[in-house]
Motif scaffolding. Structure first.
Motif, PDB file in Angstrom:
ATOM      1  N   UNK A 143       0.979  -1.024   0.043  1.00  0.00           N
ATOM      2  CA  UNK A 143      -0.258  -0.205   0.007  1.00  0.00           C
ATOM      3  C   UNK A 143       0.916   1.197   0.146  1.00  0.00           C
ATOM      4  N   UNK A 144       0.707   2.112  -0.793  1.00  0.00           N
ATOM      5  CA  UNK A 144       1.691   3.196  -1.208  1.00  0.00           C
ATOM      6  C   UNK A 144       0.560   4.470  -0.987  1.00  0.00           C
ATOM      7  N   UNK A 145       0.964   5.465  -0.130  1.00  0.00           N
ATOM      8  CA  UNK A 145       0.449   6.637  -0.154  1.00  0.00           C
ATOM      9  C   UNK A 145       0.528   7.308  -1.525  1.00  0.00           C
ATOM     10  N   UNK A 146      -0.752   7.914  -1.912  1.00  0.00           N
ATOM     11  CA  UNK A 146      -0.959   8.348  -3.181  1.00  0.00           C
ATOM     12  C   UNK A 146      -0.042   9.270  -3.549  1.00  0.00           C
ATOM     13  N   UNK A 147       0.429  10.240  -2.751  1.00  0.00           N
ATOM     14  CA  UNK A 147       1.314  11.311  -3.207  1.00  0.00           C
ATOM     15  C   UNK A 147       2.451  10.651  -3.610  1.00  0.00           C
ATOM     16  N   UNK A 148       2.969   9.678  -2.760  1.00  0.00           N
ATOM     17  CA  UNK A 148       4.309   9.065  -2.903  1.00  0.00           C
ATOM     18  C   UNK A 148       4.117   8.297  -4.430  1.00  0.00           C
ATOM     19  N   UNK A 149       3.163   7.590  -4.645  1.00  0.00           N
ATOM     20  CA  UNK A 149       2.984   6.914  -5.859  1.00  0.00           C
ATOM     21  C   UNK A 149       3.084   7.973  -6.947  1.00  0.00           C
ATOM     22  N   UNK A 150       2.198   9.021  -6.964  1.00  0.00           N
ATOM     23  CA  UNK A 150       2.201  10.014  -8.083  1.00  0.00           C
ATOM     24  C   UNK A 150       3.620  10.415  -8.339  1.00  0.00           C
ATOM     25  N   UNK A 151       4.563  10.718  -7.416  1.00  0.00           N
ATOM     26  CA  UNK A 151       5.823  11.238  -7.592  1.00  0.00           C
ATOM     27  C   UNK A 151       6.959  10.142  -7.339  1.00  0.00           C
ATOM     28  N   UNK A 152       6.516   9.042  -7.582  1.00  0.00           N
ATOM     29  CA  UNK A 152       7.554   7.814  -7.658  1.00  0.00           C
ATOM     30  C   UNK A 152       9.049   8.055  -8.353  1.00  0.00           C
ATOM     31  N   UNK A 153       8.840   8.670  -9.688  1.00  0.00           N
ATOM     32  CA  UNK A 153       9.662   8.480 -10.207  1.00  0.00           C
ATOM     33  C   UNK A 153      10.827   9.889 -10.197  1.00  0.00           C
ATOM     34  N   UNK A 154      10.160  10.865  -9.379  1.00  0.00           N
ATOM     35  CA  UNK A 154      10.629  12.126  -9.108  1.00  0.00           C
ATOM     36  C   UNK A 154      12.105  12.119  -8.694  1.00  0.00           C
ATOM     37  N   UNK A 155      12.588  11.539  -7.700  1.00  0.00           N
ATOM     38  CA  UNK A 155      13.848  11.569  -7.127  1.00  0.00           C
ATOM     39  C   UNK A 155      15.003  11.302  -8.026  1.00  0.00           C
ATOM     40  N   UNK A 156      14.582  10.171  -8.830  1.00  0.00           N
ATOM     41  CA  UNK A 156      15.592   9.617  -9.578  1.00  0.00           C
ATOM     42  C   UNK A 156      15.674  10.043 -11.183  1.00  0.00           C
ATOM     43  N   UNK A 157      14.552  10.835 -11.521  1.00  0.00           N
ATOM     44  CA  UNK A 157      13.974  11.336 -12.726  1.00  0.00           C
ATOM     45  C   UNK A 157      14.004  10.219 -13.630  1.00  0.00           C
ATOM     46  N   UNK A 158      13.100   9.227 -13.187  1.00  0.00           N
ATOM     47  CA  UNK A 158      13.158   7.963 -13.830  1.00  0.00           C
ATOM     48  C   UNK A 158      14.134   7.343 -13.484  1.00  0.00           C
ATOM     49  N   UNK A 159      15.388   7.095 -14.188  1.00  0.00           N
ATOM     50  CA  UNK A 159      16.454   6.575 -14.043  1.00  0.00           C
ATOM     51  C   UNK A 159      17.503   7.499 -14.810  1.00  0.00           C
ATOM     52  N   UNK A 160      17.251   8.677 -14.996  1.00  0.00           N
ATOM     53  CA  UNK A 160      18.313   9.612 -15.412  1.00  0.00           C
ATOM     54  C   UNK A 160      19.555  10.038 -14.579  1.00  0.00           C
ATOM     55  N   UNK A 161      19.092  10.248 -13.284  1.00  0.00           N
ATOM     56  CA  UNK A 161      20.083  10.758 -12.279  1.00  0.00           C
ATOM     57  C   UNK A 161      21.285   9.888 -12.361  1.00  0.00           C
ATOM     58  N   UNK A 162      21.116   8.520 -12.423  1.00  0.00           N
ATOM     59  CA  UNK A 162      21.989   7.362 -12.429  1.00  0.00           C
ATOM     60  C   UNK A 162      23.191   7.826 -13.471  1.00  0.00           C
ATOM     61  N   UNK A 163      22.663   8.396 -14.630  1.00  0.00           N
ATOM     62  CA  UNK A 163      23.911   8.650 -15.627  1.00  0.00           C
ATOM     63  C   UNK A 163      24.803   9.938 -15.094  1.00  0.00           C
ATOM     64  N   UNK A 164      24.193  10.771 -13.988  1.00  0.00           N
ATOM     65  CA  UNK A 164      24.982  11.802 -13.576  1.00  0.00           C
ATOM     66  C   UNK A 164      25.482  11.639 -12.395  1.00  0.00           C
TER      67      UNK A 164
END
Length: 536
Positions: free
Chosen positions: A316-337
């Motif tokens: 069970x995921x809090x909805x706001x967490x789900x809506x912004x789930x990819x935000x911290x890693x910008x999907x997986x772009x941050x890994x390249x940087x």
């Protein structure tokens, strides 16, 4: 000459040490900027009404456009917004210095109508702003992007899609009204039912080339506090493609599809499909709550990858967490940087500072980094028919060989030929018994395998092959990213008939750049690509 040499050395240092710049400069600046925006949001909530201020700001925009109209024709440059290039999410740098720039300082949430289920906002309101405003009140946008920094106006003039789109379609389908300042300074309200219906269907994908957006009304939906999110690992390409088509409702229009659907493909033969439904948490399952967006948690796509090993599960995921789930890693772009960004120690010490603001990343983009963004990396979102999902993955594997790949199902509606830039879905692409086809966003972000292996990678050839495939199957690339098409190929992909008519009818010709010119890369990607074909 000494000053030029110094600048070149500085640029080279920035390119070689961009990770250091991001960790020690971009992340702190991002945090400070975020605090400023939160303060702005707090002040906004204390305001009794924003309408009076909004009307005044719009009149100022109109006055500035009319002043442009009063210029001698020889003195008029085409208009664009004064928002700096580095603040946009586009990978390109449109030459705003060659345009007449009009400030659009419109950042407010204007009205929440829970009876008619819409929210009225100014165009510079961000996804992060609107999510923080709506979710505590029990609502969310019907189509809510995962990147907090994206603006609602930018999505309206461009395109947006999310994991609810299999139910409602693209972001543009949820826009009830646009408020536009035209090239003559007049203010109009555009809906699908009023006298500006023809313009309504051409504003999406127009990227600010038909007028200035000053407000919009967006459809909202009711929510529950949590999403029951199920993770289904699937092995075998046909198996996971068939499963995506099944759970999205692409096969049977009467299938009761879940509220949210997405897939993450980790290699050609393995994927995790996620389905989510609004839910309360049973008292005996409180231990299954997972705040996936907490700063100390693994990046979402890394968390999802674990289910390939552990098998099916749900939480069970809090909805706001789900809506912004990819935000911290910008999907997986941050890994390249920041390759070490998901390391537990980094998350523990500095994870709270993520994500870096895309605006500040663009601000640190030197000419060398700009070239690298398309010769050594890929950032593409492409709308493609889901009945050819296997073909999409195969061509992506052939030309890029990048994983993970994101897949979001989305309805593409038939609004009749020549009613907008998107053509009606072909007959074989339609869901039987409906007026829409089930398409999907294919999100390809990262460094191609050839580049990782220090082999020759021809970015131009790869992208042109992908664009050719996209044209042939009736798909469309998001125009925030670099395109490699000629004008003729662009016109083959997009239906420009109504757009060109709207350019004439609403006096946009000579007042705003053409869509092709506005969205094409500011550098000659073909020529630059030839110069950077050598292995790293």
């Amino acid at each position: 000459m000494g000053e030029l040499a110094l600048k070149q050395k500085l640029f080279r240092w920035m390119e070689d040490h961009r990770g250091i710049i991001i960790v020690f400069f971009v992340l702190p600046l991002s945090i400070i900027f975020g605090w400023v925006m939160k303060l702005h949001h707090w002040i906004q909530c204390k305001m009794i009404s924003a309408h009076e201020g909004h009307d005044k700001k719009v009149k100022t925009v109109q006055q500035k456009v009319r002043k442009w109209c009063d210029l001698m024709p020889a003195e008029r440059k085409m208009m664009c917004t004064a928002r700096p290039n580095w603040q946009s999410l586009s990978t390109t740098f449109f030459r705003k210095d060659q345009c007449h720039q009009i400030p659009i300082p419109l950042y407010d949430i204007l009205d929440l109508n829970t009876e008619k289920m819409f929210v009225r906002v100014e165009p510079m309101v961000s996804v992060g702003d609107i999510t923080a405003f709506l979710v505590p009140r029990g609502y969310t946008l019907a189509v809510c992007l995962e990147v907090a920094e994206a603006t609602l106006g930018g999505l309206a003039m461009g395109v947006g899609m999310t994991t609810y789109s299999h139910k409602v379609g693209l972001y543009q389908e949820t826009i009830l009204a646009y408020e536009m300042v035209l090239a003559d300074g007049s203010l109009i309200r555009v809906t699908k039912d009023n006298e500006h219906r023809d313009l309504y269907y051409c504003l999406p994908w127009s990227h600010g080339t038909l007028g200035f957006l000053v407000a919009l009304e967006l459809q909202i939906i009711r929510i529950k506090p949590y999403l029951k999110l199920e993770y289904m690992p699937v092995r075998g390409q046909k198996e996971y493609c068939d499963k995506m088509r099944e759970v999205s409702g692409a096969i049977d229009k009467d299938y009761k599809a879940p509220d949210y659907v997405e897939g993450t493909i980790y290699n050609k033969d393995e994927a995790v499909i996620m389905v989510g439904n609004f839910s309360d948490v049973p008292p005996d399952e409180m231990f299954k709550i997972n705040c996936i967006s907490a700063w100390y948690k693994p990046w979402f796509y890394k968390h999802v990858e674990n289910f390939l090993k552990t098998g099916y599960d749900y939480e069970y995921v809090p909805l706001q967490d789900y809506l912004l789930r990819h935000n911290r890693a910008l999907f997986w772009v941050v890994e390249t940087m920041i390759p070490f960004g998901n390391h537990p120690l980094f998350r523990l010490l500095l994870g709270w500072m993520l994500p870096p603001r895309i605006a500040f990343l663009k601000f640190t983009t030197t000419p060398g980094v700009r070239v690298m963004t398309f010769t050594k990396q890929v950032f593409q979102d492409i709308v493609l028919p889901m009945n050819q999902l296997e073909d999409q993955i195969n061509i992506s594997h052939e030309v890029f060989n990048i994983y993970p790949i994101l897949v979001y199902p989305c309805r593409i509606y038939d609004h009749e030929p020549h009613s907008g830039q998107l053509r009606p879905p072909r007959q074989e692409q339609r869901v039987p018994g409906t007026n829409y086809g089930m398409f999907n966003d294919l999100g390809v972000y990262g460094v191609p395998q050839q580049v990782k292996e220090r082999k020759q990678f021809d970015a131009v050839d790869a992208m042109r092959k992908m664009e050719k495939f996209t044209r042939e199957v009736g798909g469309y690339p998001f125009l925030y990213a670099d395109t490699f098409m000629t004008r003729e190929e662009f016109d083959q992909m997009f239906d420009m008939t109504a757009y060109e008519q709207m350019r004439k009818k609403y006096q946009a010709e000579g007042a705003f750049p053409h869509l092709f010119d506005k969205t094409k890369p500011e550098i000659d990607v073909i020529e630059v690509g030839k110069q950077f074909m050598d292995p790293l």
